[in-house]
Design a protein around this motif. Sequence first.
Motif, mmCIF file in Angstrom:
data_model
loop_
_atom_site.group_PDB
_atom_site.id
_atom_site.type_symbol
_atom_site.label_atom_id
_atom_site.label_comp_id
_atom_site.label_asym_id
_atom_site.label_seq_id
_atom_site.Cartn_x
_atom_site.Cartn_y
_atom_site.Cartn_z
ATOM 1 N N GLY A 131 0.774 -1.116 0.026
ATOM 2 C CA GLY A 131 0.030 -0.116 -0.050
ATOM 3 C C GLY A 131 0.778 1.076 0.003
ATOM 4 O O GLY A 131 2.117 1.330 0.197
ATOM 5 N N ARG A 132 0.164 2.130 -0.009
ATOM 6 C CA ARG A 132 0.847 3.737 -0.158
ATOM 7 C C ARG A 132 0.280 4.579 1.003
ATOM 8 O O ARG A 132 -0.999 4.674 1.072
ATOM 9 C CB ARG A 132 0.634 4.348 -1.347
ATOM 10 C CG ARG A 132 1.484 3.505 -2.534
ATOM 11 C CD ARG A 132 1.524 4.176 -3.854
ATOM 12 N NE ARG A 132 2.315 3.734 -4.773
ATOM 13 C CZ ARG A 132 3.100 4.163 -5.599
ATOM 14 N NH1 ARG A 132 3.146 5.266 -6.198
ATOM 15 N NH2 ARG A 132 3.775 3.269 -6.421
ATOM 16 N N VAL A 133 1.090 5.367 1.693
ATOM 17 C CA VAL A 133 0.624 6.434 2.771
ATOM 18 C C VAL A 133 1.433 7.717 2.222
ATOM 19 O O VAL A 133 2.512 7.850 2.088
ATOM 20 C CB VAL A 133 0.954 5.974 4.001
ATOM 21 C CG1 VAL A 133 0.481 6.979 5.024
ATOM 22 C CG2 VAL A 133 0.365 4.471 4.518
ATOM 23 N N VAL A 134 0.526 8.712 2.198
ATOM 24 C CA VAL A 134 0.703 9.971 1.858
ATOM 25 C C VAL A 134 0.359 11.052 3.011
ATOM 26 O O VAL A 134 -0.657 11.090 3.287
ATOM 27 C CB VAL A 134 0.056 10.443 0.545
ATOM 28 C CG1 VAL A 134 0.521 11.863 0.257
ATOM 29 C CG2 VAL A 134 0.262 9.656 -0.623
ATOM 30 N N ASN A 135 1.462 11.228 3.317
ATOM 31 C CA ASN A 135 1.195 12.235 4.708
ATOM 32 C C ASN A 135 1.322 13.912 4.103
ATOM 33 O O ASN A 135 2.364 14.392 3.568
ATOM 34 C CB ASN A 135 2.410 12.309 5.698
ATOM 35 C CG ASN A 135 2.076 10.901 6.514
ATOM 36 O OD1 ASN A 135 0.837 10.602 6.717
ATOM 37 N ND2 ASN A 135 3.313 10.401 7.085
ATOM 38 N N ALA A 247 0.562 8.870 -4.239
ATOM 39 C CA ALA A 247 -0.846 7.847 -4.037
ATOM 40 C C ALA A 247 -1.052 6.849 -5.674
ATOM 41 O O ALA A 247 -1.235 5.603 -4.904
ATOM 42 C CB ALA A 247 -2.063 8.579 -3.795
ATOM 43 N N LEU A 248 -0.749 7.508 -6.425
ATOM 44 C CA LEU A 248 -0.888 6.547 -7.759
ATOM 45 C C LEU A 248 0.104 6.181 -8.632
ATOM 46 O O LEU A 248 0.141 5.181 -9.225
ATOM 47 C CB LEU A 248 -2.116 7.205 -8.555
ATOM 48 C CG LEU A 248 -3.276 7.472 -7.668
ATOM 49 C CD1 LEU A 248 -4.236 8.429 -8.645
ATOM 50 C CD2 LEU A 248 -4.073 6.324 -7.606
ATOM 51 N N ASP A 249 1.148 6.953 -8.804
ATOM 52 C CA ASP A 249 2.057 7.018 -9.750
ATOM 53 C C ASP A 249 3.466 6.823 -9.550
ATOM 54 O O ASP A 249 4.359 6.488 -10.414
ATOM 55 C CB ASP A 249 1.856 8.264 -10.850
ATOM 56 C CG ASP A 249 0.462 8.230 -11.255
ATOM 57 O OD1 ASP A 249 -0.051 7.463 -11.935
ATOM 58 O OD2 ASP A 249 -0.145 9.561 -11.328
#
Length: 275
Positions: A131-135, A247-249
């Motif tokens: 998964g990805r986490v963006v703060n 988040a996506l790329d």
Amino acid sequence: MSSKVAVVTGANKGIGYAIVRGLCKRFDGVVYLTSRDEERGKQAVSNLNKEGLKPCYHQLDINDTKSIETFRDYIKDNHGGIDVLVNNAAIAFKSNATEPVSVQAEQTVGINYFSVLNTCEILFPIVRNGGRVVNISSSAGHLSNIPSATLRSRLANPNLTIPQLSELMKQYIEAAKQGTHAAEWGNSTYVVSKVGLTALTMIQQRMLNDRDIKVNAVHPGYVDTDMTSHKGTLSIDEGAVAPLYLALDAPDTVRGQYMWCDKRIVDWVEKKPLE
């Protein structure tokens, strides 16, 4: 149960709203718009529905442990986990705020650092491997904004732990209450909160490497939102560009980084770049 899930906190307006909009257009899965205020959140969903977009809604107050746990259980029961988590919810006092700095420090660091940390600790167990986490940080979150070289060194320590970082944040709040904070920490409670969040990002990445979860912090730019008193020069959709990229790329090699609004990876320790 098998559908992918993206979650954005504090998403009923501003950059969070635009990130939801962008995810709805491109993310291959279910997108959750969350907000503290249920009525405002559902109105935001309704507005996106008018654009032909179909986010889901769930109440989520990152300052309320029970709210976070309720949300976690709902996602776990209905979807099995989270694939993208965007920690966007935050507060900032206005420059003309009349509250004493002690109150501003406790509330700003309390929400922008401690509440985000609590949200992560409750939700990370259901973030799926890969998964990805963006703060969502800020240019204010660059380490160069902290005056004390000693503090900068401690915050940049590659072996810094979450308990140690949290203790530093508590020390700042105490210093603000005593009126002794300015020389070492500077005069902005928002700066300290976002520096704390960016430092937390680096630690979280180390902790999640074995699960192939990518955690990054991003400065979305100076955006025209309520938080900037609409003085920002970028639209909310422009402010969503770099968070959506993470988040996506972004390549899987981008992890534990501090990204600028133009998608540049910026050295968090060295001199802050210009906008």
